[in-house]
Design a protein around this motif. Structure first.
Motif, mmCIF file in Angstrom:
data_model
loop_
_atom_site.group_PDB
_atom_site.id
_atom_site.type_symbol
_atom_site.label_atom_id
_atom_site.label_comp_id
_atom_site.label_asym_id
_atom_site.label_seq_id
_atom_site.Cartn_x
_atom_site.Cartn_y
_atom_site.Cartn_z
ATOM 1 N N GLN A 175 -1.215 -1.477 2.461
ATOM 2 C CA GLN A 175 -1.913 -0.877 1.331
ATOM 3 C C GLN A 175 -1.009 -0.724 0.116
ATOM 4 O O GLN A 175 -1.448 -0.908 -1.022
ATOM 5 N N LYS A 232 -8.045 -0.759 0.827
ATOM 6 C CA LYS A 232 -7.754 -1.577 2.005
ATOM 7 C C LYS A 232 -8.300 -2.995 1.799
ATOM 8 O O LYS A 232 -9.260 -3.191 1.051
ATOM 9 N N ARG A 282 -8.270 -0.540 9.088
ATOM 10 C CA ARG A 282 -7.176 -1.186 8.359
ATOM 11 C C ARG A 282 -7.644 -2.359 7.502
ATOM 12 O O ARG A 282 -6.904 -2.808 6.629
#
Length: 260
Positions: A209, A99, A52
């Motif tokens: 995102q 990301k 992430r």
């Protein structure tokens, strides 16, 4: 940490945060292969739903001193104005990553190394760090998209000052300019950068995102245009007398003397 085949970078994982470490101490000079390795790893992490956020850090005394211009092929420069510098083609892949990236900067970020630092979303650093866009002092046009990313980050006037003079600023001044987002004691840079990456990783990855994409909606097209012009200008200047003098002066630790 795990090593890539040529050990230019080291990679590891901390939960949802992936770690990429530059591994050419002490200066972490890059070449096209090193930037490609970073881009390859980011491409892999792009497809990894469990990643992430990314922490970008460096071993050695410098975060990254850019290309090693003391080597004839260090700049990996294009041979014609119509050919984009291959390093910058690989850099485009880094800028295309969707990301968030946090850069932990404990030492110098110079030239293309500053360009790499500005590819991150956030920069955590310390007073001892040094920042410089020293291209003009070396006799060439700025590269690594700095002609766009630097003024976009700190404004045209301060960007012009840094680019025209090659001035070197410490971490405190960099924070005042907006080059750096957070200043902490040097021993805490990596910890603080990781804490920021972990904090972002607790957000919804899809919402995170998409929000990042909104904020950076048209930046990639500007970066492409900047890299195209930078490459064209550098193609002319790589073989010129100013760059030869600039590199020589840097090696001899003196001010360059450019002809009119």
């Amino acid at each position: 940490m795990s090593e890539t085949p040529n050990q230019a970078i080291l990679t590891s994982r901390d939960g949802h945060v992936a770690i990429i470490e530059l591994n050419r101490p002490p200066h972490n000079f890059f070449d096209v292969e090193m930037i490609a390795r970073i881009a390859d790893e980011l491409d892999r992490l792009q497809a990894d739903k469990t990643c992430r956020a990314v922490l970008l850090q460096a071993g050695g005394s410098a975060f990254c001193a850019g290309a090693d211009f003391s080597r004839r092929n260090g700049a990996e420069g294009p041979r014609s104005a119509s050919r984009i510098n291959p390093i910058y083609l690989e850099a485009l892949r880094i800028f295309s990553f969707s990301k968030p990236i946090v850069a932990a900067i404990e030492g110098a970020a110079v030239g293309g190394g500053l360009g790499l630092a500005l590819a991150a979303d956030f920069r955590v650093s310390c007073a001892e760090a040094r920042f410089s866009a020293n291209f003009n002092r070396l006799g060439i046009h700025p590269g690594f998209a700095l002609s766009y990313t630097l003024p976009a980050l700190i404004g045209k006037q301060m960007a012009a000052w840094l680019l025209y003079t090659g001035a070197r600023v410490d971490g405190v001044r960099a924070r005042e300019l907006g080059l750096v987002d957070f200043i902490v004691p040097k021993a805490e840079v990596r910890t603080a950068a990781m804490a920021l990456a972990r904090e972002m990783a607790t957000s919804s990855p899809r919402a995170l995102q998409s929000t990042r994409q909104t904020l950076k909606a048209d930046s990639l097209s500007h970066i492409r245009n900047a890299i195209s012009r930078e490459s064209a200008e550098q193609a002319i200047q790589f073989a010129g007398p100013d760059m030869a003098e600039g590199v020589k002066a840097m090696a001899e630790r003196r001010l360059p003397v450019f002809e009119d």
